[in-house]
Enzyme design. Sequence first.
Site, PDB file in Angstrom:
ATOM      1  CB  SER A 183     -14.608 -12.079   3.347  1.00  0.00           C
ATOM      2  OG  SER A 183     -14.861 -13.308   3.937  1.00  0.00           O
ATOM      3  CE1 TYR A 196     -11.017 -11.536   7.613  1.00  0.00           C
ATOM      4  CE2 TYR A 196     -12.880 -12.972   7.201  1.00  0.00           C
ATOM      5  CZ  TYR A 196     -11.747 -12.339   6.753  1.00  0.00           C
ATOM      6  OH  TYR A 196     -11.358 -12.485   5.443  1.00  0.00           O
TER       7      TYR A 196
HETATM    8  N1  LIG Z   1      -7.551 -16.070   2.241  1.00  0.00           N
HETATM    9  C1  LIG Z   1      -8.833 -16.241   1.977  1.00  0.00           C
HETATM   10  O1  LIG Z   1      -9.357 -17.334   1.808  1.00  0.00           O
HETATM   11  C2  LIG Z   1      -9.676 -15.018   1.884  1.00  0.00           C
HETATM   12  C3  LIG Z   1     -11.005 -15.174   1.557  1.00  0.00           C
HETATM   13  C4  LIG Z   1     -11.796 -14.058   1.473  1.00  0.00           C
HETATM   14  C5  LIG Z   1     -11.268 -12.819   1.691  1.00  0.00           C
HETATM   15  N2  LIG Z   1      -9.969 -12.678   2.015  1.00  0.00           N
HETATM   16  C6  LIG Z   1      -9.461 -11.308   2.216  1.00  0.00           C
HETATM   17  O2  LIG Z   1      -8.486 -11.053   1.216  1.00  0.00           O
HETATM   18  C7  LIG Z   1      -7.515 -10.157   1.717  1.00  0.00           C
HETATM   19  C8  LIG Z   1      -6.125 -10.737   1.538  1.00  0.00           C
HETATM   20  O3  LIG Z   1      -6.080 -11.992   2.158  1.00  0.00           O
HETATM   21  P1  LIG Z   1      -4.839 -12.985   1.963  1.00  0.00           P
HETATM   22  O4  LIG Z   1      -5.290 -14.311   2.323  1.00  0.00           O
HETATM   23  O5  LIG Z   1      -4.244 -12.744   0.630  1.00  0.00           O
HETATM   24  O6  LIG Z   1      -3.870 -12.464   3.114  1.00  0.00           O
HETATM   25  P2  LIG Z   1      -2.315 -12.703   3.294  1.00  0.00           P
HETATM   26  O7  LIG Z   1      -1.817 -13.759   2.391  1.00  0.00           O
HETATM   27  O8  LIG Z   1      -2.093 -12.835   4.750  1.00  0.00           O
HETATM   28  O9  LIG Z   1      -1.706 -11.318   2.804  1.00  0.00           O
HETATM   29  C9  LIG Z   1      -1.991 -10.172   3.506  1.00  0.00           C
HETATM   30  C10 LIG Z   1      -1.196  -9.028   2.932  1.00  0.00           C
HETATM   31  O10 LIG Z   1      -1.468  -7.878   3.717  1.00  0.00           O
HETATM   32  C11 LIG Z   1      -0.271  -7.422   4.318  1.00  0.00           C
HETATM   33  N3  LIG Z   1      -0.557  -7.000   5.666  1.00  0.00           N
HETATM   34  C12 LIG Z   1      -1.120  -7.724   6.652  1.00  0.00           C
HETATM   35  N4  LIG Z   1      -1.250  -6.976   7.750  1.00  0.00           N
HETATM   36  C13 LIG Z   1      -0.735  -5.765   7.442  1.00  0.00           C
HETATM   37  C14 LIG Z   1      -0.581  -4.576   8.167  1.00  0.00           C
HETATM   38  N5  LIG Z   1      -0.956  -4.461   9.419  1.00  0.00           N
HETATM   39  N6  LIG Z   1      -0.018  -3.507   7.553  1.00  0.00           N
HETATM   40  C15 LIG Z   1       0.402  -3.594   6.275  1.00  0.00           C
HETATM   41  N7  LIG Z   1       0.261  -4.701   5.529  1.00  0.00           N
HETATM   42  C16 LIG Z   1      -0.276  -5.772   6.124  1.00  0.00           C
HETATM   43  C17 LIG Z   1       0.662  -8.605   4.312  1.00  0.00           C
HETATM   44  O11 LIG Z   1       1.958  -8.097   4.323  1.00  0.00           O
HETATM   45  P3  LIG Z   1       3.146  -8.731   5.192  1.00  0.00           P
HETATM   46  O12 LIG Z   1       4.105  -9.178   4.158  1.00  0.00           O
HETATM   47  O13 LIG Z   1       3.671  -7.588   5.966  1.00  0.00           O
HETATM   48  O14 LIG Z   1       2.577  -9.826   6.041  1.00  0.00           O
HETATM   49  C18 LIG Z   1       0.291  -9.263   3.007  1.00  0.00           C
HETATM   50  O15 LIG Z   1       0.894  -8.596   1.934  1.00  0.00           O
HETATM   51  C19 LIG Z   1      -7.874  -9.900   3.163  1.00  0.00           C
HETATM   52  O16 LIG Z   1      -8.596  -8.696   3.225  1.00  0.00           O
HETATM   53  C20 LIG Z   1      -8.748 -11.088   3.525  1.00  0.00           C
HETATM   54  O17 LIG Z   1      -9.648 -10.755   4.543  1.00  0.00           O
HETATM   55  C21 LIG Z   1      -9.139 -13.757   2.109  1.00  0.00           C
END
Ligand SMILES: NC(=O)c1ccc[n+]([C@@H]2O[C@H](COP(=O)([O-])OP(=O)(O)OC[C@H]3O[C@@H](n4cnc5c(N)ncnc54)[C@H](OP(=O)(O)O)[C@@H]3O)[C@@H](O)[C@H]2O)c1
Length: 319
Positions: A183, A196
């Site tokens: 990130s 985080y």
């Molecule tokens: N969003 C941003 O702007 C951004 C920017 C930089 C980096 N990131 C990083 O990118 C990654 C994905 O982010 P995202 O925004 O795509 O997140 P998201 O939409 O919330 O998706 C998270 C995924 O992980 C699963 N998950 C969450 N907690 C879990 C757990 N305890 N056990 C198993 N599965 C779990 C969720 O499954 P469920 O269906 O069970 O919820 C979902 O499939 C993360 O590592 C985040 O830190 C995000």
Amino acid sequence: VLAALGGLTLSLNLLKFTWKCCCGFRQYVLSSLCQANLRAYGQWAVVTGATSGIGKAYATELARRGLDVVLIGRSDERLQKVAKKIENKYGRKTHTIKVDFTEGSSIYQTIAHELHDLQIGILVNNVGMICNDRFAYFLETPDPGKKITDIINCNILSVPQMTRLILPRMVLRGKGLIINISSEMGLRPHPLVALYSATKIFVINFSQCLQAEYKSEGITVQPPGLASFLGETLYWLNHLVSTALKHSTSFQKNQISDLMYCWHVGGCLSHALQSVAFSILVPDWLRMSTFFIRWLRKSLIRIEEKNGSVFSKQKVLEE
Ligand SMILES: NC(=O)c1ccc[n+]([C@@H]2O[C@H](COP(=O)([O-])OP(=O)(O)OC[C@H]3O[C@@H](n4cnc5c(N)ncnc54)[C@H](OP(=O)(O)O)[C@@H]3O)[C@@H](O)[C@H]2O)c1
């Protein structure tokens, strides 16, 4: 002597600038023109957190590029939905594993058992969670005892544990690609998202060391920076809003193409530019100052109070 020193410094800087331009061209232009054959890494790709957001986009793009996909998440229903979509649209095989990464080391035996017979070429360590749904001081974390363990298990522990399950067979085959989703918040320390931000720098450092250790064995390890300041800010203001904003298919396609051409991935050109602009506009000394932290916290509270409806989940769903 001074003129010679000045000339030398100027030449070095020009050389550095030219080199950066070449890297940028290779990463953002060349990569979109010629796509690498990802299937050459192996038959299967494994994606953690594959039911929504970035993980789902990776799983879909990898299937489109010819790989069978193992989807890992904590909801059977959501896993089956994504699996069915991938099978129908791309005709690839899928395998789902239901685990909750916050449970810690106990889950990895199950995962190891499920992955046992598969030839895995690509691992995407994507699963991640935030500890608070807004920018906040560390002591404002709700239910901190549980939350701290959960976020460390999910954001940190999952990365080396999944790697140690899959890397040995990649090394034996002499090829493999590991993508660890980090990130922008991990590139520099970010007060108000301390926990985080700290988990994400772990991912970057771990990936860089692993890359140095295993590149001679044919393994590529990448920590995409996902440097979208706008996206991440909204991620923290309201998780759902950013989910809608950042997950365009083209973003994912760019990112996967970029992988082949650059060691450090900025997501896509606009994200990389945002990151550079952010580091110039808000330098480290300012971002880490008490004054700035207080000002940011107060301003964000004011924005949220005023524009609650703008960032409301309902509005995003409608849009
Ligand atoms: N969003 C941003 O702007 C951004 C920017 C930089 C980096 N990131 C990083 O990118 C990654 C994905 O982010 P995202 O925004 O795509 O997140 P998201 O939409 O919330 O998706 C998270 C995924 O992980 C699963 N998950 C969450 N907690 C879990 C757990 N305890 N056990 C198993 N599965 C779990 C969720 O499954 P469920 O269906 O069970 O919820 C979902 O499939 C993360 O590592 C985040 O830190 C995000």
